[in-house]
Design a protein around this motif. Structure first.
Motif, PDB file in Angstrom:
ATOM      1  N   GLY A 148       3.277 -48.363  24.558  1.00 39.82           N
ATOM      2  CA  GLY A 148       2.666 -49.651  24.840  1.00 39.82           C
ATOM      3  C   GLY A 148       2.405 -49.940  26.302  1.00 39.82           C
ATOM      4  O   GLY A 148       1.818 -50.974  26.622  1.00 39.82           O
TER       5      GLY A 148
ATOM      6  N   GLU B 207      -0.520 -57.707  18.663  1.00 39.50           N
ATOM      7  CA  GLU B 207      -1.272 -58.944  18.892  1.00 39.50           C
ATOM      8  C   GLU B 207      -1.410 -59.305  20.362  1.00 39.50           C
ATOM      9  O   GLU B 207      -2.345 -60.010  20.743  1.00 39.50           O
ATOM     10  CB  GLU B 207      -0.583 -60.118  18.167  1.00 39.50           C
ATOM     11  CG  GLU B 207      -0.579 -60.015  16.652  1.00 39.50           C
ATOM     12  CD  GLU B 207       0.531 -59.105  16.141  1.00 39.50           C
ATOM     13  OE1 GLU B 207       1.508 -58.887  16.898  1.00 39.50           O
ATOM     14  OE2 GLU B 207       0.421 -58.597  15.013  1.00 39.50           O
ATOM     15  N   TRP B 208      -0.492 -58.851  21.212  1.00 35.69           N
ATOM     16  CA  TRP B 208      -0.466 -59.299  22.596  1.00 35.69           C
ATOM     17  C   TRP B 208      -0.639 -58.126  23.556  1.00 35.69           C
ATOM     18  O   TRP B 208      -0.003 -57.090  23.398  1.00 35.69           O
ATOM     19  CB  TRP B 208       0.854 -60.013  22.912  1.00 35.69           C
ATOM     20  CG  TRP B 208       1.022 -61.322  22.218  1.00 35.69           C
ATOM     21  CD1 TRP B 208       1.676 -61.556  21.039  1.00 35.69           C
ATOM     22  CD2 TRP B 208       0.528 -62.587  22.650  1.00 35.69           C
ATOM     23  NE1 TRP B 208       1.615 -62.879  20.705  1.00 35.69           N
ATOM     24  CE2 TRP B 208       0.913 -63.550  21.689  1.00 35.69           C
ATOM     25  CE3 TRP B 208      -0.211 -63.006  23.765  1.00 35.69           C
ATOM     26  CZ2 TRP B 208       0.593 -64.890  21.804  1.00 35.69           C
ATOM     27  CZ3 TRP B 208      -0.531 -64.350  23.880  1.00 35.69           C
ATOM     28  CH2 TRP B 208      -0.133 -65.278  22.910  1.00 35.69           C
TER      29      TRP B 208
ATOM     30  N   ARG C  60       1.070 -53.467  26.165  1.00 39.79           N
ATOM     31  CA  ARG C  60       0.849 -53.977  24.818  1.00 39.79           C
ATOM     32  C   ARG C  60       2.209 -54.328  24.227  1.00 39.79           C
ATOM     33  O   ARG C  60       2.921 -53.470  23.695  1.00 39.79           O
ATOM     34  CB  ARG C  60       0.115 -52.948  23.964  1.00 39.79           C
ATOM     35  CG  ARG C  60      -0.252 -53.466  22.570  1.00 39.79           C
ATOM     36  CD  ARG C  60      -0.988 -52.402  21.784  1.00 39.79           C
ATOM     37  NE  ARG C  60      -2.261 -52.068  22.413  1.00 39.79           N
ATOM     38  CZ  ARG C  60      -2.833 -50.863  22.362  1.00 39.79           C
ATOM     39  NH1 ARG C  60      -2.230 -49.876  21.718  1.00 39.79           N
ATOM     40  NH2 ARG C  60      -3.986 -50.654  22.947  1.00 39.79           N
ATOM     41  N   TYR C  61       2.561 -55.603  24.331  1.00 44.75           N
ATOM     42  CA  TYR C  61       3.864 -56.060  23.867  1.00 44.75           C
ATOM     43  C   TYR C  61       4.004 -55.897  22.354  1.00 44.75           C
ATOM     44  O   TYR C  61       5.076 -55.560  21.844  1.00 44.75           O
ATOM     45  CB  TYR C  61       4.057 -57.518  24.280  1.00 44.75           C
ATOM     46  CG  TYR C  61       5.278 -58.185  23.695  1.00 44.75           C
ATOM     47  CD1 TYR C  61       6.552 -57.897  24.190  1.00 44.75           C
ATOM     48  CD2 TYR C  61       5.155 -59.093  22.654  1.00 44.75           C
ATOM     49  CE1 TYR C  61       7.666 -58.501  23.645  1.00 44.75           C
ATOM     50  CE2 TYR C  61       6.272 -59.705  22.103  1.00 44.75           C
ATOM     51  CZ  TYR C  61       7.525 -59.408  22.604  1.00 44.75           C
ATOM     52  OH  TYR C  61       8.638 -60.011  22.073  1.00 44.75           O
ATOM     53  N   SER C  62       2.912 -56.148  21.643  1.00 41.88           N
ATOM     54  CA  SER C  62       2.860 -56.006  20.198  1.00 41.88           C
ATOM     55  C   SER C  62       1.402 -55.779  19.840  1.00 41.88           C
ATOM     56  O   SER C  62       0.523 -55.872  20.710  1.00 41.88           O
ATOM     57  CB  SER C  62       3.406 -57.265  19.516  1.00 41.88           C
ATOM     58  OG  SER C  62       2.519 -58.357  19.722  1.00 41.88           O
TER      59      SER C  62
END
Length: 818
Positions: A488, A545-546, A541-543
């Motif tokens: 990520g 979605e984020w 990219r934390y998840s």
């Protein structure tokens, strides 16, 4: 109604008749037997399964506008399987890039690229001298560069399918850009010289045309509307695979666009494009690109602000009289085409127009050494020839200050580049390595001539008043490392070094009033500039979605030849420095579902020796601003709150100020007069811009494909002079659109789309384009002692650079797929 318009209306009615007959034939077929729980019946008398939205096909989920790598899969940003096959500039992690997918613009009439690019935050568009002449700006960078032939775009690099479409001196034009040829547009916002080299001072734009696979047949369309607008275009493409010859992807585009203009600023343009890709072997590919563009356009008189308020569209100005002198910005030309006396003329009397011919041909070879390493080598040839009036030379010639001239002559250049991209891990970390060598040059020869009075449409030239011979070249080395530091998390470092040389001679001929032999004034230039641009970024990219982005980047742009032989007093040496900047971007992207994409980016940039173009009613000239600060916020969103409904929006806040600049207004009695402009707003940069559309498309049932939207465009007021005394008023424009899209079965037409569009519904009169203006002292100001006056002294803005926007207009069209 002229013959061409009648022909287009007839074509539309004929297509509707074909559609109606096809529907009647289908309606008369025998209804199929219903076999509950059984297989779908086929054969005579059985209707085919309806295609497209009539059976509730899921709505298109591709975001209209998104940031690079947002919402993508992969180990880390930039390390998806799809991106590994792309060139380094496609979907790069760390860069602040808007990717515009043009699918959402299918029902929109597209006379130019304005309605495409306005959906990228950070981008603003100003109207140039002709209908298709646009001044593109990213974060305000292009708004300060001036306009006019041969310049429309500066401080931004332009590419099409990865091939350069700007000349080596950094000049770009928008008449090449028929938006019907583009499947997507990548807008690189902020300093980008580490990736794109010289002139990517404010960013870069890569226009991506439709591939043969995306077309897969024939697409054709006709648009027609107010002010004599007609645009016919066709796309033909196919991807095929042959066991012996390899794979081919071929795409062809052609268009013929015409308009009489809303202020007698007509144009007629013909364009052809070809993009071919040949997979010779599994490891070798050849890409061929060709563009041909031929444009003729007429120009409107530019207004000053007073004339704009009184007569924005220059009505009744074709023939100057004592009655319209205050309502028309007309021009002085020598009666005999050589020297005094002069006569007042409109651009229409002079036959002021431009004819431009542009041909760009390029070829790229790609070779895979192994599954991780690819070599790309590209060569491009660029030929740009034009005949043009209205360009005002940097001389105080016989026509008087600001006299119009005709400028002729070609620019011929080449670009050669070769690069290696490798995806081999480094110390166990997934990585992408990039190294490129780049070279381009351009040779320009531009003789200039007086214009002759009363030539109307054709125009004619008189005595030669000057000639510019110049040569520009760039040699650059660029490198980039992208490393997946953790799941990520991607880190990027980049660097470029560029050596630029500009040399040439600007010759001005002066003619005495008694028609004695001319005598020349020559200014020679031989400058070279060495610049470097480092870059570093982190994307996390934390998840799914984020995504969070942080970037430090730098840019540089060197002055073109004409800038170096241009002063506020006429022809002369102008020792301009290269402009440089460095900036920090912080951004966040939120993609909680395929129905919602939101991105926000804040930026702060520090500029050194920024080049500002000013008009002082005599000439246009350039100067360096020692230091300035640009900061702002960019937002974009694509939201489908309910099935069929969609909101797309792009907003930009720009706060740009001088931090160190003493404005030199000349001398009074031999004493210099300077004004401190620190903390003043930089001219010609709107603080707020917003483009948004909200619409509904019926996804199911008998009315599937029927839709409408409302579009809103806002631009806040902004100053156009260094003293911040002259303000262009804000404006809002509302557009309405209704459309119908229908897939057909058992018919040789696959799809038909009809649309109707109303632009500027409330018929607002607004300024669509302006130039930054110089200031001058008010005549008669009693300067008695040498003194440096403070900011906001007694000054007036001079010049005429206002262009009115389009009044209310109507457009309709039809598109067919075969």
């Amino acid at each position: 109604m002229n013959a061409r318009s009648k022909l287009m209306h007839g074509a539309a009615l004929g297509a509707l008749a074909l559609l109606s007959s096809a529907s009647l034939v289908q309606a008369q077929q025998t209804l199929p037997t219903i076999d509950i729980g059984g297989r779908l019946r086929t054969g005579p008398g059985v209707r085919a399964v309806p295609r497209g939205p009539t059976v509730g096909t899921p709505t298109e989920t591709t975001p209209a506008v998104r940031e690079s790598t947002a919402g993508e899969a992969g180990y880390a940003p930039g390390f998806s399987a799809a991106r590994a096959k792309l060139p380094i500039y496609r979907d790069p992690p760390g860069e602040t890039v808007t990717i515009i997918d043009t699918k959402f613009l299918r029902p929109t009439p597209l006379a130019d690229v304005r309605r495409v690019l306005e959906y990228s935050p950070g981008v603003s568009i100003q109207q140039g001298d002709g209908v298709r002449d646009l001044q593109i700006s990213i974060r305000g960078s292009g708004n300060r560069a001036g306009t006019g032939y041969p310049i429309n775009v500066r401080n931004i690099m332009l590419w099409e399918d990865g091939f350069p479409i700007m000349t080596a001196d950094g000049n770009g034009r928008t008449d090449l850009l028929d938006p019907h040829s583009f499947a997507a547009v990548d807008v690189y916002r902020g300093p980008s010289s580490a990736l794109f080299g010289n002139y990517a001072y404010g960013g870069a734009i890569n226009f991506r045309t439709f591939s043969g696979a995306e077309i897969d047949g024939v697409h054709t369309g006709s648009e027609f509307g107010s002010f004599g607008y007609v645009n016919n275009y066709i796309r033909v493409g196919k991807a095929v695979k042959d066991s012996v010859l390899g794979g081919f992807d071929l795409a062809f585009f052609a268009s013929d666009a015409n308009s009489s203009g809303w202020a007698r600023n007509s144009f007629s343009g013909k364009q052809g494009k070809f993009l071919g890709r040949w997979e010779v072997t599994p490891n070798d590919r050849v890409i061929v690109k060709y563009i041909a563009n031929n444009l003729r356009s007429e120009f409107i008189n530019r207004n000053n602000l007073s004339v704009f308020y009184l007569n924005p569209f220059q009505q009744g100005c074709a023939i100057p009289t004592v009655w319209n002198a205050q309502l028309c910005n007309n021009l002085n030309v020598p009666v005999n085409g050589i020297s005094t006396p002069v006569v007042r003329q409109s651009v229409w009397q002079l036959g002021t127009h431009s004819n431009t011919l542009r041909q760009i041909g390029g070829v790229q070879f790609e070779h895979d050494f192994d599954k991780d390493t690819t070599l790309r080598t590209q060569f491009t040839y660029d030929y740009f020839d034009f005949l043009n009036g209205t360009w005002t030379p940097p001389i105080l010639g016989p026509a008087g200050p600001g006299g119009p001239v005709g400028i002729r002559g070609p620019t011929v250049g080449i670009t050669a580049q070769t690069d290696v991209t490798s995806h081999m891990p480094i110390f166990g970390f997934p990585a992408t390595h990039f190294l490129q060598f780049f070279y381009n040059n351009a040779k320009t020869t531009n003789p200039t001539f007086n214009q002759i009075a009363n030539r109307w449409y054709s125009g004619a030239i008189g005595a030669q008043v000057g000639k510019m011979d110049s040569y520009t070249s760039n040699i650059s080395l660029r490198a980039r490392e992208e490393i997946a530091l953790a799941p990520g998390l991607t880190g990027v470092i980049g660097f470029s070094a560029n050596w630029n040389r500009v040399w040439g001679v600007n010759t001005a001929y002066n003619y005495p009033a008694n028609l004695a032999p001319r005598f020349p004034t020559q200014i020679a230039v031989d400058n070279d500039y060495w610049n470097t641009a480092p870059e570093a970024s982190l994307t996390y990219r934390y998840s799914p979605e984020w995504q969070v982005r942080a970037r430090y980047a730098t840019g540089y742009s060197t002055p073109t030849f004409i800038f170096l032989t241009n002063t506020r007093n006429g022809v002369g040496q102008n020792p301009l420095k290269a402009q440089t900047n460095m900036g920090v971007d912080l951004g966040i992207d939120w993609t909680p579902s395929p129905d919602l994409t939101v991105s926000a980016t804040g930026f702060n940039e520090w500029h050194r020796n920024e080049i500002l173009t000013l008009n002082n009613a005599l000439v246009s000239y350039q100067l360096n601003i020692p230091s300035s600060v640009h900061r702002g916020v960019e937002l974009n969103a694509d939201w489908r709150p309910f099935e069929g409904w969609r909101l797309i929006a792009a907003y930009t806040f720009n706060n740009q100020i001088f931090t160190n600049y003493w404005d030199d207004l000349g001398t009074i009695g031999g004493v210099p007069v300077l004004y401190n402009r620190a903390s003043n707003r930089i001219p010609n940069v709107p603080p707020h811009t917003l483009t948004a559309r909200y619409g509904y498309d019926q996804p199911h049932g008998d009315l599937a494909g029927l839709g409408a939207y409302v579009e809103y465009v806002f631009k806040s007021d902004y100053t156009i002079d260094n003293a911040n005394y002259t303000t262009i008023p804000s404006y809002s424009v509302v557009n309405l659109n209704a459309h119908y899209n229908h897939d057909l079965t058992n018919f040789y037409i696959k799809n038909i789309e009809l649309f109707f569009d109303v632009q500027n519904v409330f018929n607002r009169t607004y300024v669509a384009g302006a130039q930054a203006l110089g200031n001058t002292l008010i005549a008669g100001t009693p300067f008695q002692t040498p003194v440096v006056w403070p900011t906001g002294g007694l000054v007036l803005a001079q010049g005429a650079g206002i262009r009115a926007g389009q009044p209310i207009g109507f457009s309709g069209g039809i598109k067919l797929k075969f």
